[in-house]
Design a protein around this motif. Structure first.
Motif, PDB file in Angstrom:
ATOM      1  N   GLY A 428      48.885  57.860   8.808  1.00 38.56           N
ATOM      2  CA  GLY A 428      49.242  59.231   9.152  1.00 38.56           C
ATOM      3  C   GLY A 428      50.372  59.283  10.173  1.00 38.56           C
ATOM      4  N   ARG A 429      50.300  58.415  11.192  1.00 40.20           N
ATOM      5  CA  ARG A 429      51.367  58.389  12.194  1.00 40.20           C
ATOM      6  C   ARG A 429      52.692  57.921  11.587  1.00 40.20           C
ATOM      7  N   LEU A 430      52.623  56.920  10.686  1.00 39.77           N
ATOM      8  CA  LEU A 430      53.846  56.430  10.044  1.00 39.77           C
ATOM      9  C   LEU A 430      54.456  57.511   9.160  1.00 39.77           C
ATOM     10  N   LYS A 431      53.622  58.254   8.430  1.00 38.46           N
ATOM     11  CA  LYS A 431      54.136  59.337   7.588  1.00 38.46           C
ATOM     12  C   LYS A 431      54.847  60.394   8.431  1.00 38.46           C
ATOM     13  N   MET A 432      54.274  60.728   9.583  1.00 41.57           N
ATOM     14  CA  MET A 432      54.896  61.718  10.454  1.00 41.57           C
ATOM     15  C   MET A 432      56.254  61.220  10.952  1.00 41.57           C
ATOM     16  N   ALA A 433      56.324  59.929  11.337  1.00 37.56           N
ATOM     17  CA  ALA A 433      57.590  59.367  11.819  1.00 37.56           C
ATOM     18  C   ALA A 433      58.647  59.378  10.717  1.00 37.56           C
ATOM     19  N   LEU A 434      58.233  59.092   9.475  1.00 37.20           N
ATOM     20  CA  LEU A 434      59.177  59.113   8.361  1.00 37.20           C
ATOM     21  C   LEU A 434      59.669  60.528   8.090  1.00 37.20           C
ATOM     22  N   GLU A 435      58.774  61.507   8.155  1.00 43.05           N
ATOM     23  CA  GLU A 435      59.175  62.891   7.916  1.00 43.05           C
ATOM     24  C   GLU A 435      60.166  63.375   8.972  1.00 43.05           C
ATOM     25  N   ASP A 437      62.208  61.368  10.553  1.00 44.37           N
ATOM     26  CA  ASP A 437      63.297  60.385  10.635  1.00 44.37           C
ATOM     27  C   ASP A 437      63.364  59.753  12.023  1.00 44.37           C
ATOM     28  N   ALA A 438      62.199  59.480  12.598  1.00 41.72           N
ATOM     29  CA  ALA A 438      62.121  58.889  13.937  1.00 41.72           C
ATOM     30  C   ALA A 438      62.307  57.379  13.828  1.00 41.72           C
ATOM     31  N   LEU A 439      63.557  56.973  13.576  1.00 40.18           N
ATOM     32  CA  LEU A 439      63.855  55.577  13.263  1.00 40.18           C
ATOM     33  C   LEU A 439      63.454  54.633  14.383  1.00 40.18           C
ATOM     34  N   GLU A 440      63.438  55.141  15.635  1.00 38.66           N
ATOM     35  CA  GLU A 440      63.159  54.257  16.760  1.00 38.66           C
ATOM     36  C   GLU A 440      61.701  53.790  16.799  1.00 38.66           C
ATOM     37  N   VAL A 441      60.793  54.488  16.094  1.00 34.87           N
ATOM     38  CA  VAL A 441      59.380  54.088  16.133  1.00 34.87           C
ATOM     39  C   VAL A 441      58.859  53.623  14.778  1.00 34.87           C
ATOM     40  N   ILE A 442      59.637  53.832  13.706  1.00 30.21           N
ATOM     41  CA  ILE A 442      59.141  53.493  12.365  1.00 30.21           C
ATOM     42  C   ILE A 442      58.809  52.013  12.260  1.00 30.21           C
ATOM     43  N   ASP A 443      59.688  51.150  12.724  1.00 29.74           N
ATOM     44  CA  ASP A 443      59.456  49.709  12.591  1.00 29.74           C
ATOM     45  C   ASP A 443      58.205  49.269  13.339  1.00 29.74           C
ATOM     46  N   SER A 528      60.277  46.963   3.979  1.00 28.08           N
ATOM     47  CA  SER A 528      59.932  47.652   2.734  1.00 28.08           C
ATOM     48  C   SER A 528      59.766  49.150   2.977  1.00 28.08           C
ATOM     49  N   VAL A 529      59.215  49.526   4.132  1.00 31.95           N
ATOM     50  CA  VAL A 529      59.067  50.947   4.449  1.00 31.95           C
ATOM     51  C   VAL A 529      60.440  51.615   4.571  1.00 31.95           C
ATOM     52  N   ARG A 530      61.389  50.945   5.266  1.00 29.05           N
ATOM     53  CA  ARG A 530      62.719  51.517   5.443  1.00 29.05           C
ATOM     54  C   ARG A 530      63.440  51.688   4.102  1.00 29.05           C
ATOM     55  N   LEU A 531      63.393  50.631   3.270  1.00 32.32           N
ATOM     56  CA  LEU A 531      64.121  50.684   2.007  1.00 32.32           C
ATOM     57  C   LEU A 531      63.549  51.748   1.073  1.00 32.32           C
ATOM     58  N   ARG A 532      62.238  51.874   1.036  1.00 33.50           N
ATOM     59  CA  ARG A 532      61.649  52.922   0.182  1.00 33.50           C
ATOM     60  C   ARG A 532      61.997  54.310   0.723  1.00 33.50           C
ATOM     61  N   HIS A 533      61.985  54.445   2.048  1.00 33.58           N
ATOM     62  CA  HIS A 533      62.322  55.736   2.660  1.00 33.58           C
ATOM     63  C   HIS A 533      63.755  56.125   2.319  1.00 33.58           C
ATOM     64  N   ILE A 537      61.272  57.326  -1.807  1.00 30.91           N
ATOM     65  CA  ILE A 537      59.961  57.047  -2.390  1.00 30.91           C
ATOM     66  C   ILE A 537      58.895  57.377  -1.355  1.00 30.91           C
ATOM     67  N   PRO A 538      58.014  58.351  -1.611  1.00 31.91           N
ATOM     68  CA  PRO A 538      57.026  58.761  -0.611  1.00 31.91           C
ATOM     69  C   PRO A 538      55.995  57.663  -0.344  1.00 31.91           C
TER      70      PRO A 538
END
Length: 670
Positions: A428-435, A437-443, A528-533, A537-538
């Motif tokens: 859930g937290r990762l989905k929120m960061a992707l929505e 575009d909080a690139l600094e915390v996604i990794d 893989s998360v970055r490339l799909r984003h 790809i949801p």
């Protein structure tokens, strides 16, 4: 270089400077030659009946056969087109042929004192079956008419010619092999294209790692060997030899970005001050250039920033664990494309009912099709279409095998994820960061989830189901291989080569569960998360199936793609890489493999590079690889659903007994 042509058209003869019967000097060579792969070249035709030769003006006469037919024999283009294959056979395969067709190319060798010594290389087209005595005659005819100050070497065009020349002493016919001539090529095209961007040159892996987080879409990344986790940028440059079939190069092809080997980059960067500069980077088969720009160009974000890859909704219902041979291609929405394709491969081999001739049945103007060539390859000349389809299916089934194993459906991954509140909260937290575009915390969020996945217990009912399904595979302590089969890989526009994990050294139940969790966890790796984003790809729609296969010891392993990666228009050749041991050693770039091209139309093969081994495979092994290449081409007809010209990427291994096992079949992105 083959010119058994696939196009029609009469060259414009205005300004034609073709010479007949003239001795060849260096000035005349330069006046008539074109340039291919950075080297001047000239087409020659020896007329044995007339005891003369023709030096073709390359700009006017791009094809030997056009010239011979229309300018020497007086045929019309329509007459040539009507009998093109028979005419090609008469000039390239008839041992009593009237004409000897070849190419002279000009090269230079740097002496120890720095002096550049020019020399000429004579070769035929790659489909030519010229026997040893004819090769010797051809060489001496040309040698007698070329400036004696220029050394002349004969380059066998295929393995058959190498075998024929083995009985001819090098003193009588001096020669050079293709890999000897081009193995140290300074610049090599891996994926053609053009880009403008900022050149980021890293001389070591440590330099790259310090700067990796700052790399962006407008950068052109250059270093000795690109790492598998390199981000999507404007272009790639390798300064050390590599193969077009490593993971990074397959990604470059799928992303459509220019990619090349530039071994003299260090000198170019120092001379022109290019490190950190804005450049125009062009990669073509015959030339690779870096041109400094006056300043930062007005670049628009690339199309892939707006790209949205569509994936099918994963089926999470009661899909059981199944043996691979029970899957079909339509099961991809429950088990992933990789597992479904292996199941389809079992079906093709077991049923022998698939039509594997579609690639050859396609029109290749001016030819109506290539079925006559396929019949020759299968030893079925004159066979009816039904018999040819049966023969193709039989040949593939005799040549390759599919792995034994089981496929774990997306449902098990879903049950695992929903069993853990901690995993659900992290997702859930990762989905929120992707929505956002909080690139600094996604990794960091993705890395935390990856570690959590590897440490979370597998629910008992899931673990029992997996253990029971592999009982036959684990008998006697056998080794297993665990591979990914996500619904977010092997997609049009998104290959995901090398992004997800495979575990190849699995023994026992405990290691099996750890390996399954590692493969599941690779779906949440930062890369893989970055490339799909980036591809749109949801995360919600992404699941991981898992393949558990028996381990098959490999004496030789590798990858083949059913095209020439550097010449997409080439419908003849299959490109094959191999190295002792596992195919993973080819795709991860840890070794430079032996590289071959096999002509699946007229037949024959040639060695492109010896790789790290520095010696060629035995002739019998190369002959077996030719059969593997043909099997790959035939499978392309079935697995390329929309267009039979869509190439396949096949990972394979060869046992000590000489049996070929295909461990992966997927689309090749280009």
């Amino acid at each position: 270089m083959t010119d058994t042509r696939g196009e029609t058209g009469v060259p414009d003869v205005a300004g034609d400077r073709t010479a007949v019967g003239a001795n060849l000097s260096l000035p005349l060579f330069r006046a008539l030659s074109g340039v291919l792969a950075g080297h001047p070249y000239l087409k020659v035709v020896v007329d044995r009946d007339e005891d003369t030769w023709h030096l073709l003006d390359t700009r006017v006469h791009p094809f030997h056969v056009d010239y011979v037919a229309t300018r020497v024999l007086g045929m019309t283009v329509d007459e040539l087109d009507a009998q093109l294959d028979a005419f090609n056979a008469s000039v390239y395969m008839d041992p009593e042929r009237r004409f000897l067709l070849g190419v002279l190319s000009l090269h230079t060798e740097v002496e120890p004192d720095g002096f550049e010594r020019p020399f000429l290389v004579l070769e035929t087209t790659e489909a030519d079956t010229m026997p040893g005595p004819l090769l010797e005659e051809f060489y001496h005819y040309v040698r007698a008419r070329v400036d004696g100050r220029l050394p002349l070497l004969l380059k066998p065009a295929n393995h058959g010619q190498e075998h024929e020349l083995a009985a001819v002493g090098e003193a009588r016919v001096p020669r050079i092999l293709s890999h000897e001539l081009f193995g140290n090529r300074t610049r090599t095209c891996l994926n053609p294209g053009e880009a403008e961007g900022r050149l980021r040159y890293f001389r070591t892996a440590a330099e790259y790692e310090r700067a990796a987080a700052d790399l962006g879409w407008s950068d052109i990344v250059a270093m000795p060997r690109l790492p598998d986790d390199v981000p999507r940028t404007a272009g790639f440059i390798s300064t050390a030899p590599t193969t077009p079939l490593s993971h990074t190069n397959v990604l470059a092809s799928g992303w459509g970005i220019p990619n090349a080997i530039v071994r003299d980059l260090d000198a170019v960067v120092r001379r022109d001050g290019l490190d950190g500069a804005w450049v125009r980077y062009r990669v073509r088969e015959d030339a690779i250039t870096l041109e400094r720009l006056a300043g930062a160009p007005a670049l628009e974000r690339p199309a892939w920033h707006r790209q949205r890859i569509r994936i099918e909704t994963p089926l999470l219902q009661e899909a059981p664990i199944l043996a691979l041979h029970r899957l079909r291609r339509t099961d991809r929405d429950s088990y992933g494309t990789k597992a479904a394709n292996l199941g389809e491969l079992h079906h093709v081999l077991d049923s022998r009912t698939a039509d594997l001739t579609r690639f050859y049945a396609r029109p290749r103007p001016p030819r109506p099709d290539l079925l006559g060539h396929l019949a020759a390859r299968l030893g079925e000349t004159g066979a009816a279409p039904e018999r040819l389809r049966a023969a193709a299916a039989e040949r593939v089934a005799e040549t390759v095998r599919a792995p034994r194993g089981v496929a774990l459906p997306f449902r098990l991954h879903h049950l695992f994820l929903t069993s853990s509140p901690a995993l659900q909260q992290g997702i859930g937290r990762l989905k929120m960061a992707l929505e956002l575009d909080a690139l600094e915390v996604i990794d960091s969020l993705a890395l935390h989830l990856q570690r959590l996945t590897c440490s979370t217990p597998v629910p008992d009912e899931v673990a029992r189901a997996i253990t029971a399904s592999v009982a036959a595979l684990t008998a006697d302590g056998r080794r297993l291989v665990v591979r990914s089969s996500s619904n977010a890989e092997d997609l049009p526009g998104f290959s995901a080569a090398g992004i997800y994990d495979s575990v190849t050294t699995v023994h026992g139940t405990d290691q099996l569960m750890d390996a399954v969790r590692q493969v599941w966890a690779s779906l949440l790796s930062p890369r893989s998360v970055r490339l799909r984003h980036q591809a749109g790809i949801p995360l919600d729609d992404t699941y991981m199936g898992v393949i558990v296969q028996e381990y098959v010891p490999a004496g030789l392993g590798g990858v083949l793609v059913t095209c020439d990666p550097t010449r997409p228009e080439d419908f003849r050749n299959v490109y094959l890489n191999c190295t002792p041991g596992s195919p993973e050693r080819v795709v991860d770039g840890t070794v430079l493999p032996q590289q071959y091209l096999y002509n699946t139309v007229e037949g024959g093969g040639r060695t492109v590079d010896l790789g790290s081994s520095r010696e060629d495979l035995p002739a019998a092994t190369r002959g077996a690889l030719a059969q593997l290449a043909l099997a790959g081409r035939l499978l392309q007809s079935h697995f390329s659903e929309e267009d039979p010209d869509d190439a396949l990427d096949i990972e394979w291994l060869m046992t000590a007994e000489g049996a070929f096992h295909l461990v992966q079949v997927r689309p090749y992105a280009r």
